[in-house]
Motif scaffolding. Sequence first.
Motif: not given
Length: 163
Positions: A113-138
């Motif tokens: 749960r701790e790992v999940q929460a960390t990943a989720d919060s990072l995703y929301y904080q950085f999501s605007e960079l995802l498009e140009d990152s080359g990472w296919m995260i869905d």
Amino acid sequence: GSMLVSAAVLALMAQLTHAGPGAFNHCNGSFGLAAKDFWDEVKYTLEMDMVGRELGSSLDPRSDNLDILRQRMNAEVLMDLDGAVKDCVFGVISAMWLTLSLVDSEEGLEKAREVQATADSLYYQFSELLEDSGWMIDPSKFHGYRLLLGREKNSCGGFRRKV
């Protein structure tokens, strides 16, 4: 020690707009403990997983590759999360999401749960960079884990379901 991202990295996030291309997406070991080969492996695993899901299969969560990723994540990412985030934030998120079911089975629900929460919060904080990152995260592809980890209410409540 909990896995919270430190104030220093949160302050860095505040400057994201001025960070310039490539910030948080070096993925070459320029910060933190994990080297380029780790991020390459995570990216390759993520892409295999995404392709597999499109074809109706997903990686066996108990596969040796994923367990090696989990062990390296513990040693190289979680030991210096700030550095790892600065080097390769989407690699951090991907490694966490990909290994969640293993973290749960090997290290327990609380850690998962701790790992999940960390990943989720990072995703929301950085999501605007995802498009140009080359990472296919869905993130929708990892929705099942949220149900399993009890973040969202579901009727069956059975947790130790192995598919």
